[in-house]
Design a protein around this motif. Structure first.
Motif, mmCIF file in Angstrom:
data_model
loop_
_atom_site.group_PDB
_atom_site.id
_atom_site.type_symbol
_atom_site.label_atom_id
_atom_site.label_comp_id
_atom_site.label_asym_id
_atom_site.label_seq_id
_atom_site.Cartn_x
_atom_site.Cartn_y
_atom_site.Cartn_z
ATOM 1 N N ASP A 265 0.811 -1.215 0.000
ATOM 2 C CA ASP A 265 0.000 0.000 0.000
ATOM 3 C C ASP A 265 0.846 1.268 0.000
ATOM 4 N N ASN A 266 2.102 1.158 0.456
ATOM 5 C CA ASN A 266 2.971 2.332 0.483
ATOM 6 C C ASN A 266 3.430 2.738 -0.913
ATOM 7 N N PHE A 267 3.334 1.819 -1.863
ATOM 8 C CA PHE A 267 3.833 2.072 -3.208
ATOM 9 C C PHE A 267 2.720 2.380 -4.201
ATOM 10 N N MET A 268 1.494 2.298 -3.779
ATOM 11 C CA MET A 268 0.390 2.435 -4.717
ATOM 12 C C MET A 268 -0.573 3.514 -4.243
ATOM 13 N N LEU A 269 -1.207 4.134 -5.197
ATOM 14 C CA LEU A 269 -2.230 5.121 -4.878
ATOM 15 C C LEU A 269 -3.479 4.423 -4.362
ATOM 16 N N SER A 270 -4.144 5.071 -3.464
ATOM 17 C CA SER A 270 -5.379 4.508 -2.933
ATOM 18 C C SER A 270 -6.417 4.393 -4.048
ATOM 19 N N HIS A 271 -7.191 3.310 -4.004
ATOM 20 C CA HIS A 271 -8.219 3.115 -5.023
ATOM 21 C C HIS A 271 -9.439 4.008 -4.780
ATOM 22 N N THR A 272 -9.402 4.765 -3.703
ATOM 23 C CA THR A 272 -10.480 5.732 -3.447
ATOM 24 C C THR A 272 -10.106 7.143 -3.899
ATOM 25 N N ILE A 273 -8.892 7.323 -4.405
ATOM 26 C CA ILE A 273 -8.442 8.638 -4.827
ATOM 27 C C ILE A 273 -9.201 9.061 -6.092
ATOM 28 N N SER A 274 -9.457 10.338 -6.220
ATOM 29 C CA SER A 274 -10.181 10.846 -7.388
ATOM 30 C C SER A 274 -9.267 10.874 -8.605
ATOM 31 N N ALA A 275 -9.874 10.926 -9.774
ATOM 32 C CA ALA A 275 -9.100 10.974 -11.017
ATOM 33 C C ALA A 275 -8.257 12.240 -11.085
ATOM 34 N N GLU A 276 -8.823 13.355 -10.654
ATOM 35 C CA GLU A 276 -8.093 14.625 -10.690
ATOM 36 C C GLU A 276 -6.841 14.567 -9.821
ATOM 37 N N ASP A 277 -6.972 14.051 -8.603
ATOM 38 C CA ASP A 277 -5.816 13.958 -7.706
ATOM 39 C C ASP A 277 -4.798 12.952 -8.221
ATOM 40 N N ALA A 278 -5.264 11.852 -8.787
ATOM 41 C CA ALA A 278 -4.349 10.834 -9.300
ATOM 42 C C ALA A 278 -3.510 11.393 -10.447
ATOM 43 N N PHE A 279 -4.136 12.067 -11.409
ATOM 44 C CA PHE A 279 -3.394 12.633 -12.526
ATOM 45 C C PHE A 279 -2.495 13.778 -12.069
ATOM 46 N N LYS A 280 -2.919 14.489 -11.040
ATOM 47 C CA LYS A 280 -2.088 15.572 -10.515
ATOM 48 C C LYS A 280 -0.807 15.018 -9.902
ATOM 49 N N ILE A 281 -0.920 13.967 -9.110
ATOM 50 C CA ILE A 281 0.257 13.362 -8.487
ATOM 51 C C ILE A 281 1.195 12.799 -9.549
ATOM 52 N N VAL A 282 0.634 12.153 -10.569
ATOM 53 C CA VAL A 282 1.449 11.595 -11.645
ATOM 54 C C VAL A 282 2.180 12.704 -12.395
ATOM 55 N N GLN A 283 1.507 13.825 -12.628
ATOM 56 C CA GLN A 283 2.154 14.935 -13.323
ATOM 57 C C GLN A 283 3.329 15.485 -12.513
ATOM 58 N N ILE A 284 3.145 15.664 -11.227
ATOM 59 C CA ILE A 284 4.231 16.170 -10.381
ATOM 60 C C ILE A 284 5.383 15.181 -10.354
ATOM 61 N N GLU A 285 5.065 13.908 -10.261
ATOM 62 C CA GLU A 285 6.104 12.875 -10.230
ATOM 63 C C GLU A 285 6.917 12.871 -11.525
ATOM 64 N N LEU A 286 6.244 12.975 -12.672
ATOM 65 C CA LEU A 286 6.961 13.034 -13.944
ATOM 66 C C LEU A 286 7.751 14.330 -14.067
ATOM 67 N N GLY A 287 7.283 15.395 -13.417
ATOM 68 C CA GLY A 287 8.050 16.640 -13.393
ATOM 69 C C GLY A 287 9.373 16.465 -12.662
ATOM 70 N N PHE A 288 9.353 15.731 -11.552
ATOM 71 C CA PHE A 288 10.598 15.423 -10.846
ATOM 72 C C PHE A 288 11.544 14.615 -11.731
ATOM 73 N N LEU A 289 10.984 13.648 -12.452
ATOM 74 C CA LEU A 289 11.797 12.813 -13.333
ATOM 75 C C LEU A 289 12.395 13.646 -14.463
ATOM 76 N N TYR A 290 11.598 14.539 -15.046
ATOM 77 C CA TYR A 290 12.112 15.412 -16.111
ATOM 78 C C TYR A 290 13.252 16.285 -15.592
ATOM 79 N N ASP A 291 13.062 16.894 -14.439
ATOM 80 C CA ASP A 291 14.115 17.746 -13.878
ATOM 81 C C ASP A 291 15.398 16.969 -13.635
ATOM 82 N N LYS A 292 15.254 15.733 -13.210
ATOM 83 C CA LYS A 292 16.421 14.903 -12.941
ATOM 84 C C LYS A 292 17.189 14.588 -14.216
ATOM 85 N N LEU A 293 16.497 14.322 -15.292
ATOM 86 C CA LEU A 293 17.137 13.851 -16.516
ATOM 87 C C LEU A 293 17.583 14.979 -17.436
ATOM 88 N N TYR A 294 16.920 16.133 -17.385
ATOM 89 C CA TYR A 294 17.152 17.139 -18.415
ATOM 90 C C TYR A 294 17.526 18.519 -17.896
#
Length: 724
Positions: A265-294
Motif C-alpha cells: 500500500d505504500n507504493f500504490m495510490l489509494s483506489h479511493t483517490i479521485s481521477a483529478e488527484d491521481a493525474f495531478k500526483i502523476v504529473q508532479i512525479e513526472l516533473g521530478f523525473l524530467y528535472d532529474k534527466l534534463y
C-alpha cells in the motif's frame, strides 16, 4: 545519431577557423575584412549570450504539452548545438589569433564568459538522454576548453587590473561547466539506477530484519507520516509524488521490483483517490523525473549545490564591481564597454532567474510545506502558503495530440505541393507534426481512464480471490502474475465478449489475429466512419460523451502510431499507413470539395467500388470500412442505442491504450518527456501506482515469524527496505 553531436561543435569550429581567413581574402574586399576582424569576437560573444537566453526560455517551455511543443523541440535542438558551437568557434579564433591582430584589450575580460556559457543555464542540462551517457566526453571538453581559455587569457592579457577583474568570472565559469558535467553524470543510467541502492546509514537488510523481529507495530502509512510532519494540506500531493518518485527510481531505470506484501500500500495510490488527484500526483512525479534527466534543478537540492550557486552569483557581482572600478581608469571604446556590461548583466540575470525558478519549483514546495521551526512556520503561513496554493492548482496533463489519418490523406495528399514535399523527403515530417492538432484533456476523459483502470484492477482481484487456493502461485503468495499478464494483453476482446458478442467468429480478425499496429488502423478507420456517419444522423445529445471519448482516443493512438512508433509494440505500421494513403487517393482521385461527412458516407456506401488492390499492398482501408459496416449492422441487430455502441468502442480503445502503456519501455517514456510528455506516459505511471503492471511483483516478507517489516519514510530510498 545524437551521440555524435558533441564532436560537431569542436570539429566544425576548428574547420571554420582554418578556412575563414582564406575564404574572406578571396571573396570579400579589404573593408569587409577589416570590419570582420574588428567585430568577429564581439559578434560571437553577443551571439553566445543570446543563445543562453534562448536556451533558458526553451528549456522552461519544452516540458509543457501543446501545439507548440514540436517547434520548441526544434529550437531546443538548434540552440543546444549552436551554443556550444559558437563558444567553441570564439575560443578557437582566440587560440589561432595573433596578439597584434587584436586591438581590443577587453578580449581578456570576455574570454571567461565563453567558459561560463558552456556551462549552460539551469533549465536545460541535456537535450536528449544520450547526453547524460556522454558526461565523460563533456569532462574531456571541460579540460580542453579551460586550457584554451586560460591560454587566451594569458596570451592577450596586458592590463593587470583587467586580468584580476576576469578572475571571478573564470571561477564561476569553471563551476558552471563542472555543474553541468556533475548533473549529466548523475542522470546517466548507471548512476541514476544506482541511486536507489545507495545506503545512507547503517540500516542494512540484516538490521531491518532484526528490528522487524522485535517490532510489533505495523508500517506507518503515508498519511500518518505527513500528519506527524505537520505538512500543510496543499502540499500533501507534492510529498506523495516526491516519495513515489524516489521509490520508483528502479522502474524508471528499466529494473523490476519485488515488494513485500505488507508494504504494498505504500507504493500504490489509494483506489479511493479521485481521477483529478491521481493525474495531478502523476504529473508532479513526472516533473521530478524530467528535472532529474534534463535540467540542473536537482543540483540545488544539496548543500554543495547551494554553496556553488552562491559562489557563482557572488563572483559575478564581484566582477561587476571590479570591472566598474577598472574601466573608469582606461579609455576603452564605448561599444566594447557596453558589450562587457551586457555580458555581466546577462550572467547575473541567468543566475537570479535560476534561483527564482528553483524557489517556485515543485522541489521547493516539498520543503516549504513542512514547517520545521517557528520562523519557517511563520513563512509557511504567509508566503509559502500562497506559493503552495498556487502550485496546488495543477490539474494533471492538460493536452493530448490528435491525428486523423483519413483527414490528413484527403487534405494533404491531394494538394498541389505534396509532390514537392515528396521530392524533398519531408512529407512524413510534415504529416507528423504540421498536421497534428492538440486538444485539451478534459476531466471527463480523465475520469473515464481512471475508472477503467480501477475496474480492471478490481476484476483482477475478484478473479484471483475466486480461484482455488492450490492454483495460487506459492512463490508470490497472493500475487497472481500470470493472471495479471493475461489481463494486460487484452486489446478489446474482453469488451466485445462482455457485450455478448460472438467475438471468436466475428471480430477476432480485427484484434487478436493481427499485429497491434494493424488493429489500431482498422479501428481508427472504423471509428472515423461511424463518428461522422452518426453526426450526420443524430444530434450530439443522443451520441453522448462516449462518442467524443472514442474519437479522442482513436486519433491519439493514430498519432502515436505515426509520430511515436517506438512507444508502441513493433510492427509494420508505417508501411500500412503509406499503402492506405495511396489506396485512398486512388479511390477518391483528386477531388477537393468533399468534407469529412461526405468522405465517411462515400466509404461506407461505396465499398464495392474499391479499385483492385495492388499485389503487395498492405492497405487496410477496405478492411476498416468492412469493420465499420459490421459494427453498424451489429448495433441494428442487437437494437442498441448510439450511446451504448460508443461506450463499447470507447472501452475497446481504452484497452488498446492500456495494452500499449504496459508494453512501452520507460526509456521511451523518458525520451519524450523532453517534448512535453505523452498521455501514454501518464497512463503507464498511473497503472504502476494502481497495481496494473508486470514490472512489480508482490512477495511474502522474509521474516519467518510473520512480524511486519519496519518502514521508515525518512529512509525510504534504501532498496533494502522494499526489494525482496
Amino acid at each position: 545519431m545524437h551521440e555524435h553531436v558533441l564532436f560537431l561543435p569542436v570539429a566544425s569550429a576548428f574547420f571554420f577557423t582554418e578556412i575563414k581567413n582564406g575564404a574572406f581574402t578571396k571573396l570579400f574586399s579589404g573593408l569587409v575584412q577589416k570590419l570582420w576582424v574588428k567585430w568577429e569576437l564581439e559578434g560571437m560573444v553577443v551571439l553566445s549570450l543570446l543563445l543562453q537566453f534562448v536556451l533558458l526560455l526553451v528549456g522552461y517551455c519544452r516540458k509543457k504539452q501543446g501545439k507548440c511543443s514540436h517547434y520548441v523541440a526544434i529550437f531546443a535542438w538548434f540552440s543546444y548545438v549552436a551554443a556550444d558551437w559558437v563558444t567553441t568557434v570564439a575560443l578557437s579564433a582566440l587560440l589561432k589569433a595573433k596578439v597584434k591582430e587584436l586591438t581590443n584589450e577587453l578580449v581578456v575580460f570576455w574570454t571567461p564568459f565563453l567558459l561560463l556559457h558552456l556551462g549552460g543555464p539551469s533549465t536545460i542540462s541535456a537535450y536528449a538522454l544520450t547526453d547524460n551517457e556522454l558526461w565523460l566526453r563533456y569532462f574531456l571538453g571541460l579540460v580542453i576548453q579551460v586550457g584554451v581559455a586560460i591560454y587566451a587569457y594569458v596570451k592577450f592579457g596586458t592590463n593587470n587590473a583587467l586580468r584580476y577583474s576576469a578572475i571571478p568570472i573564470f571561477i564561476a565559469g569553471i563551476i558552471k561547466y563542472g555543474e553541468r558535467i556533475w548533473i549529466l553524470r548523475d542522470a546517466s543510467y548507471k548512476q541514476f539506477s544506482s541511486s536507489a541502492f545507495l545506503s545512507t546509514g547503517g540500516n542494512t537488510l540484516d538490521t531491518i530484519q532484526t528490528s522487524a523481529l522485535t517490532s510489533n507495530h505495523r508500517p506507518q502509512t503515508f498519511d500518518e507520516f505527513l500528519r506527524d510532519k505537520n505538512v500543510m494540506e496543499e502540499g500533501k500531493s507534492f510529498h506523495k509524488a516526491y516519495y513515489l518518485y524516489k521509490m520508483y527510481i528502479p522502474l524508471f531505470s528499466e529494473l523490476r521490483l519485488r515488494i513485500y506484501r505488507n508494504l504494498r500500500d505504500n507504493f500504490m495510490l489509494s483506489h479511493t483517490i479521485s481521477a483529478e488527484d491521481a493525474f495531478k500526483i502523476v504529473q508532479i512525479e513526472l516533473g521530478f523525473l524530467y528535472d532529474k534527466l534534463y535540467t540542473k534543478s536537482t543540483v540545488l537540492q544539496s548543500v554543495k549545490g547551494v554553496i556553488l550557486q552562491s559562489i557563482c552569483l557572488l563572483s559575478t557581482f564581484a566582477a561587476v564591481i571590479t570591472f566598474s572600478i577598472t574601466v573608469s581608469n582606461y579609455d576603452y571604446p564605448w561599444d566594447d564597454i557596453c558589450i562587457s556590461y551586457l555580458l555581466l548583466g546577462g550572467a547575473i540575470f541567468v543566475d537570479i532567474y535560476s534561483t527564482i525558478a528553483h524557489a517556485l519549483s515543485d522541489w521547493t514546495m516539498c520543503h516549504l510545506s513542512i514547517p520545521s521551526n517557528s520562523v519557517h512556520k511563520f513563512l509557511g503561513c504567509s508566503i509559502a502558503s500562497w506559493l503552495v496554493h498556487c502550485k496546488a492548482r495543477k490539474k494533471g496533463i492538460t493536452s493530448m495530440a490528435q491525428h486523423s489519418l483519413i483527414d490528413y490523406c484527403f487534405k494533404v495528399k491531394t494538394s498541389w505541393w505534396s509532390s514537392i514535399l515528396s521530392i524533398l523527403d519531408i512529407e512524413d515530417f510534415w504529416g507528423k507534426f504540421c498536421y497534428t492538432s492538440w486538444v485539451k484533456v478534459n476531466p471527463s476523459l480523465k475520469n473515464f481512464i481512471h475508472s477503467h483502470l480501477q475496474e480492471k484492477f478490481k476484476r483482477y482481484q475478484n478473479i484471483k480471490d475466486e480461484a482455488p487456493r492450490e492454483k495460487i502461485d506459492k512463490k508470490y503468495g497472493e500475487f497472481d502474475y500470470e493472471l495479471l499478464t493475461t489481463m494486460l494483453k487484452e486489446r478489446g476482446d474482453h469488451v466485445l465478449q462482455g457485450k455478448g458478442i460472438v467475438f471468436k467468429d466475428e471480430f477476432k480478425w480485427s484484434i487478436n489475429d493481427v499485429e497491434f499496429s494493424h488493429s489500431i488502423l482498422l479501428w481508427h478507420i472504423a471509428t472515423f466512419l461511424l463518428f461522422y456517419d452518426d453526426r450526420r444522423r443524430y444530434s450530439s445529445s443522443v451520441l453522448g460523451l462516449y462518442c467524443q471519448i472514442s474519437k479522442l482516443l482513436s486519433d491519439y493512438m493514430m498519432y502515436l502510431l505515426l509520430a511515436r512508433p517506438l512507444m508502441l509494440p513493433k510492427g509494420i505500421g508505417q508501411v500500412r499507413i503509406r499503402d492506405t494513403q495511396e489506396e485512398m487517393i486512388r479511390f477518391f482521385g483528386h477531388v477537393k470539395s468533399l468534407n469529412n461527412n461526405d468522405v465517411a458516407s462515400a466509404l461506407l456506401h461505396r465499398q464495392n467500388e474499391f479499385p483492385p488492390s495492388l499485389i503487395h499492398s498492405k492497405s487496410v482501408l477496405k478492411d476498416g470500412c468492412k469493420l465499420a459496416s459490421m459494427l453498424k449492422a451489429l448495433v441494428e441487430e442487437l437494437l442498441w442505442d448510439p450511446e451504448e455502441k460508443w461506450e463499447m468502442i470507447a472501452n475497446v480503445w481504452m484497452e488498446m491504450l492500456v495494452f500499449a502503456a504496459s508494453k512501452c519501455r520507460w526509456k521511451h517514456h523518458e525520451t519524450h518527456l523532453r517534448h512535453g510528455g505523452e498521455l501514454l506516459t501518464h497512463v503507464a505511471l498511473l497503472m504502476e501506482h494502481l497495481g496494473l503492471t508486470e514490472n512489480i511483483r508482490i512477495v511474502q516478507q522474509l521474516s519467518a515469524e510473520g512480524q511486519p517489516l519496519k518502514w521508515d519514510w525518512e529512509q525510504h530510498p534504501q532498496m533494502s527496505y522494499y526489494l525482496a
